[in-house]
Write an enzyme that holds these catalytic residues in place. Sequence first.
Site, mmCIF file in Angstrom:
data_model
loop_
_atom_site.group_PDB
_atom_site.id
_atom_site.type_symbol
_atom_site.label_atom_id
_atom_site.label_comp_id
_atom_site.label_asym_id
_atom_site.label_seq_id
_atom_site.Cartn_x
_atom_site.Cartn_y
_atom_site.Cartn_z
ATOM 1 C CG ASP A 91 -2.159 -0.830 1.069
ATOM 2 O OD1 ASP A 91 -2.376 -1.349 -0.040
ATOM 3 O OD2 ASP A 91 -2.919 -0.977 2.046
ATOM 4 C CG ASP A 146 3.540 -6.436 10.733
ATOM 5 O OD1 ASP A 146 2.683 -6.671 9.855
ATOM 6 O OD2 ASP A 146 3.241 -6.100 11.900
ATOM 7 C CG ASP A 148 9.107 -4.627 12.207
ATOM 8 O OD1 ASP A 148 8.181 -5.334 11.764
ATOM 9 O OD2 ASP A 148 9.008 -3.950 13.248
ATOM 10 C CG ASP A 239 -3.595 -7.705 15.704
ATOM 11 O OD1 ASP A 239 -4.423 -6.891 16.159
ATOM 12 O OD2 ASP A 239 -2.379 -7.605 15.929
#
Length: 321
Positions: A91, A146, A148, A239
């Site tokens: 995105d 994610d 990281d 989540d």
Amino acid sequence: MDIAIIVIYTVALLIIFLYSLAQLNLLFNYLKSRKLDDNSPTFDLSKEEETPYVTIQLPVYNELYVMERLLDNIALLEYPKDKLEIQVLDDSTDESVNTTATHIKQLQNTGLDIKHICREDRTGFKAGALKEGLKIAKGEFIAIFDADFLPGKKWLLQTIPYFKNDKIGVVQTRWGHINRDYSMLTKIQAFALDFHFTMEQVGRNYKDHFINFNGTAGVWRKKCIEDAGNWQGDTLTEDLDLSYRAQLKKWKFKYLEEVETPAELPVVISAARSQQFRWNKGAAENFQKLYWKMLKDKTVSIKTKFHSFFHLLNSSMFLLV
């Protein structure tokens, strides 16, 4: 006025005391769990017929400085290539879109089934991106990372086997911290997260109380996501929202403390504050959205409702103290 102050003070002390009892109970659960052997049924991934198709979803937004590291790390995961698909749900609005596209083409040339999925608008943010990717996902199981996070090479081999139990909807792993010792700020964050990922997650899971998928470093059964109502973007913690809806649908969660997934902690106070704000407000939003439904569900034990109350309203402890 004096009476009002005494009443407020007493109520605050009482709730803090009850919260402390809940945490003590989780500690006992955690210690008991350490004495048990895990005899869960597992897939034998050495057999092709028992090896399911897996889709890895990487929801990213303006992650210019970590995208190359993320993609290279995911490409190293050990799993049959003919049963693995990777979706980069991008995105981004910065120059990382172009560099990511170039890197993905290079990985595609190695035979990796990796797709670059870009939406025209960011409706639903991360939840919207995950939902969009799910529509075309080939996998029976959906692993999410994610930007990281850096899972080890054998991560899929350590998590996917537990889905042999068809009641398991989620397998969640423990977060690690590659920059734990960077500063006092990262040390404090690591301590708080370690508390959650050891005592709280294990303590709740051991007694089948509701736990949460932590947004990353876990795997969902695609059927579980769809059965629970799919990803929804009406809270800041999509989540936690989906986790509770799935468990209200009687899906089981499997927490693997022994499988560590390393990640980077925020190194500046503004990023840490933003993260804490999102987690705390999101949990409170989920309390408003789901707790009354849970409270009315007669199949959910009183003890689970008790623990869920403090799980979702954990942020209220700061106010009460």
